[in-house]
Design an enzyme around this catalytic site. Structure first.
Site, PDB file in Angstrom:
ATOM      1  N   CYS A 119      46.068  40.899  51.831  1.00  0.00           N
ATOM      2  CA  CYS A 119      47.523  41.086  51.778  1.00  0.00           C
ATOM      3  C   CYS A 119      48.172  41.063  53.164  1.00  0.00           C
ATOM      4  CB  CYS A 119      47.864  42.381  51.056  1.00  0.00           C
ATOM      5  SG  CYS A 119      47.123  42.473  49.420  1.00  0.00           S
ATOM      6  N   HIS A 244      54.525  44.622  53.185  1.00  0.00           N
ATOM      7  CA  HIS A 244      53.826  44.035  52.039  1.00  0.00           C
ATOM      8  C   HIS A 244      54.249  44.780  50.769  1.00  0.00           C
ATOM      9  CE1 HIS A 244      50.917  42.854  49.187  1.00  0.00           C
ATOM     10  NE2 HIS A 244      50.175  43.950  49.296  1.00  0.00           N
ATOM     11  N   ASN A 274      52.792  42.692  42.956  1.00  0.00           N
ATOM     12  CA  ASN A 274      52.074  42.573  44.227  1.00  0.00           C
ATOM     13  C   ASN A 274      51.402  41.204  44.286  1.00  0.00           C
ATOM     14  OD1 ASN A 274      50.047  42.594  46.207  1.00  0.00           O
ATOM     15  ND2 ASN A 274      49.667  44.788  45.989  1.00  0.00           N
TER      16      ASN A 274
HETATM   17  C1  LIG Z   1      46.849  52.474  41.159  1.00  0.00           C
HETATM   18  C2  LIG Z   1      47.811  53.631  41.098  1.00  0.00           C
HETATM   19  C3  LIG Z   1      49.114  53.203  40.492  1.00  0.00           C
HETATM   20  C4  LIG Z   1      47.213  54.718  40.216  1.00  0.00           C
HETATM   21  O1  LIG Z   1      48.108  55.811  40.214  1.00  0.00           O
HETATM   22  P1  LIG Z   1      47.538  57.289  40.441  1.00  0.00           P
HETATM   23  O2  LIG Z   1      48.684  58.181  40.376  1.00  0.00           O
HETATM   24  O3  LIG Z   1      46.723  57.292  41.698  1.00  0.00           O
HETATM   25  O4  LIG Z   1      46.669  57.416  39.167  1.00  0.00           O
HETATM   26  P2  LIG Z   1      45.165  57.916  39.045  1.00  0.00           P
HETATM   27  O5  LIG Z   1      44.241  56.799  39.373  1.00  0.00           O
HETATM   28  O6  LIG Z   1      45.011  59.231  39.739  1.00  0.00           O
HETATM   29  O7  LIG Z   1      45.147  58.171  37.507  1.00  0.00           O
HETATM   30  C5  LIG Z   1      45.952  59.182  36.916  1.00  0.00           C
HETATM   31  C6  LIG Z   1      45.838  59.039  35.430  1.00  0.00           C
HETATM   32  O8  LIG Z   1      46.582  57.872  35.020  1.00  0.00           O
HETATM   33  C7  LIG Z   1      45.727  57.008  34.291  1.00  0.00           C
HETATM   34  N1  LIG Z   1      46.120  55.636  34.526  1.00  0.00           N
HETATM   35  C8  LIG Z   1      45.651  54.762  35.456  1.00  0.00           C
HETATM   36  N2  LIG Z   1      46.268  53.601  35.337  1.00  0.00           N
HETATM   37  C9  LIG Z   1      47.147  53.722  34.326  1.00  0.00           C
HETATM   38  C10 LIG Z   1      48.066  52.863  33.720  1.00  0.00           C
HETATM   39  N3  LIG Z   1      48.235  51.588  34.134  1.00  0.00           N
HETATM   40  N4  LIG Z   1      48.827  53.318  32.707  1.00  0.00           N
HETATM   41  C11 LIG Z   1      48.693  54.571  32.267  1.00  0.00           C
HETATM   42  N5  LIG Z   1      47.817  55.445  32.780  1.00  0.00           N
HETATM   43  C12 LIG Z   1      47.070  55.024  33.819  1.00  0.00           C
HETATM   44  C13 LIG Z   1      44.344  57.316  34.796  1.00  0.00           C
HETATM   45  O9  LIG Z   1      43.341  56.929  33.870  1.00  0.00           O
HETATM   46  C14 LIG Z   1      44.405  58.805  34.966  1.00  0.00           C
HETATM   47  O10 LIG Z   1      44.278  59.420  33.706  1.00  0.00           O
HETATM   48  P3  LIG Z   1      43.462  60.811  33.559  1.00  0.00           P
HETATM   49  O11 LIG Z   1      44.210  61.781  34.429  1.00  0.00           O
HETATM   50  O12 LIG Z   1      43.566  61.074  32.104  1.00  0.00           O
HETATM   51  O13 LIG Z   1      42.094  60.506  34.051  1.00  0.00           O
HETATM   52  C15 LIG Z   1      48.069  54.229  42.510  1.00  0.00           C
HETATM   53  O14 LIG Z   1      46.912  54.884  42.975  1.00  0.00           O
HETATM   54  C16 LIG Z   1      48.477  53.213  43.488  1.00  0.00           C
HETATM   55  O15 LIG Z   1      49.509  52.600  43.349  1.00  0.00           O
HETATM   56  N6  LIG Z   1      47.691  53.026  44.555  1.00  0.00           N
HETATM   57  C17 LIG Z   1      47.963  52.012  45.554  1.00  0.00           C
HETATM   58  C18 LIG Z   1      47.443  50.705  45.065  1.00  0.00           C
HETATM   59  C19 LIG Z   1      47.961  49.560  45.882  1.00  0.00           C
HETATM   60  O16 LIG Z   1      48.997  49.597  46.467  1.00  0.00           O
HETATM   61  N7  LIG Z   1      47.160  48.514  45.896  1.00  0.00           N
HETATM   62  C20 LIG Z   1      47.491  47.329  46.552  1.00  0.00           C
HETATM   63  C21 LIG Z   1      47.132  47.400  47.962  1.00  0.00           C
HETATM   64  S1  LIG Z   1      47.341  45.838  48.676  1.00  0.00           S
END
Ligand SMILES: CC(C)(COP(=O)(O)OP(=O)(O)OC[C@H]1O[C@@H](n2cnc3c(N)ncnc32)[C@H](O)[C@@H]1OP(=O)(O)O)[C@@H](O)C(=O)NCCC(=O)NCCS
Length: 318
Positions: A119, A244, A274
C-alpha cells in the site's frame, strides 16, 4: 566515468484514475458473510467499493488510468521514457506487468518495471520517478498504482473481504525548475511481515487487523511530520492530506494527531474501499475533480501497508 544530471526538480503533470464498473455495497457483502452495513461503516468507514470484473484485468485498469493521466498532462505515449508499475496483486510475477502496460499504451520501449511496496507502492514509485528525473535517468515517467486485490482476498473471510477492493491510478511525472515533489521519508519493518500476508500461491490474504490498526495509528504521524520538515514546510502549510485509504478510523486518527483541521482530507475509502497502491492517486484525482483540492495545493501523501512498509512526501497538486 561520466554521470548524467537531470532537471532540478520533478512535478506531477497529470493524474488519471480507473474505478471498476461493479459497485459493491455493504449489504451485498452481508448476504455472503456474517457482517452488516452498520458494523462495516462504524469499524472501517466504507460504504461501498468497486470490484473488477470481465475486461477489467490489472493491465486493463492500469492502461485506462494511464491514458487519462497522459491526456491530463498533454503528453503522448512517445514522450514517456520510464514506466513504474506499483502493485502487489499481479496475477503472475513473470513477466512483470509494467512492460505489458507500456506495450498496450503504445509507449516506445521505455524502461518499465514493477515495484511492490504494497500500500506504500505509489509513494515509493513517485520517489523513484522524481529521483530518476533529477539524476537524468529519465525525462518523463509514468507512475501507476493498480490493484486487483479481489484476486487475493477470500470472499468468505469477513476480516478482509469488507476492506479490500480494486482500481488504478496514474501520474505523469516530468522535470521542472521549481521542485514540486519533496524528499521521500520511507521505511519498513519486516519483523511485522505476518501482519498482512499471502503465504503462498494456494492461499489468500491473512491480516492481523488489530496489529495493523495499532501500528498505523501510533507510528505514522511522526513520519508525516518528517515529510514536512524535509520539504521545508510546516503542517500548518498543508492544504491537502491524502493518506493511504486503509480505514477511515486510521485516517481520522492521523488527522487528529497532526492537528490538520484546516486541510482538505482524502476520504475516498468511503466510496472506493482500500485499493492499496491505487488508493492515493484515486483519492487525489477525485478531490481535484470535486474541487476539494486545486492545482498548486501543497499536498501531503503517505502510503503504508504490508511489509510493513511506509513512504510519504509533500507535493504540489497538478
Ligand atoms: C479489521 C478491523 C476492521 C477489525 O475490527 P476490530 O475492531 O479490530 O475487530 P476484531 O478483530 O477485534 O473483532 C471484533 C469482533 O468483530 C468480529 N468481526 C470481525 N470482522 C467482522 C465483520 N466484517 N463483521 C462483523 N463482525 C466482525 C470479530 O469476529 C470479533 O467478534 P468476537 O468479539 O465475537 O470474537 C480493524 O482491526 C481494522 O480496521 N484494522 C486495520 C486494518 C487495515 O487498515 N488494513 C489495511 C492496512 S493497508
Amino acid at each position: 566515468m561520466k554521470l548524467t544530471t537531470g532537471a532540478p526538480g520533478a512535478r506531477i503533470a497529470g493524474l488519471g484514475d480507473y474505478r471498476p464498473h461493479r459497485v459493491v455495497t455493504n449489504d451485498e457483502l452481508a448476504q455472503v458473510v456474517d457482517t452488516s452495513d452498520e458494523w462495516i461503516r462504524s469499524r472501517v468507514g466504507i460504504r461501498q467499493r468497486h470490484f473488477a470484473g470481465e475486461g477489467e484485468s490489472l493491465v486493463d485498469m492500469a492502461v485506462a488510468a494511464s491514458g487519462k493521466a497522459l491526456a491530463a498532462s498533454g503528453l503522448g505515449p512517445e514522450d514517456i521514457d520510464l514506466l513504474i508499475m506499483a502493485t502487489c496483486s499481479a496475477p503472475t510475477s513473470i513477466p512483470g506487468v509494467g512492460p505489458t502496460v507500456a506495450d498496450r499504451l503504445g509507449l516506445r520501449g521505455p524502461g518499465a518495471y514493477d515495484l511492490n511496496a504494497a500500500c506504500a507502492g505509489f509513494c515509493y514509485a513517485l520517489s523513484a520517478a522524481s529521483d530518476a528525473i533529477r539524476t537524468g535517468s529519465a525525462r518523463r515517467v509514468l507512475v501507476i498504482g493498480a490493484e486487483r486485490l479481489t484476486d487475493w482476498v477470500d470472499p468468505l473471510d469477513r476480516g478482509t473481504c469488507i476492506i479490500f477492493a480494486d482500481g488504478a491510478g496514474a501520474a505523469v511525472v516530468v522535470g521542472t525548475d521549481e521542485p514540486a515533489i519533496g524528499p521521500v521519508v520511507w521505511g519498513s519493518d519486516g519483523s511485522k511481515r505476518e501482519a498482512i500476508i499471502v503465504r503462498d500461491r494456494a492461499t489468500m490474504m491473512e491480516m492481523d487487523g488489530q496489529g495493523v490498526f495499532r501500528w498505523a495509528t501510533t507510528r505514522l504521524a511522526p513520519v508525516a511530520r518528517e515529510c514536512c520538515e524535509r520539504a521545508g514546510v510546516t503542517l500548518a502549510d498543508i492544504d491537502v492530506f491524502v493518506p493511504h485509504q486503509a480505514n477511515l478510523r486510521i485516517v481520522d486518527s492521523m488527522v487528529r494527531a497532526l492537528g490538520l483541521q484546516h486541510a482538505a482530507i482524502g476520504r475516498d475509502i468511503v466510496e472506493s474501499g482500500n485499493t492499496s497502491s491505487a488508493s492515493i492517486p484515486l483519492a487525489l484525482t477525485r478531490m481535484l475533480e470535486r474541487g476539494e483540492a486545486k492545482s498548486g495545493d501543497l499536498t501531503l501523501v503517505l502510503g503504508f501497508g504490508a511489509g510493513l512498509t511506509y513512504a510519504g512526501q509533500v507535493l504540489r497538486c497538478p
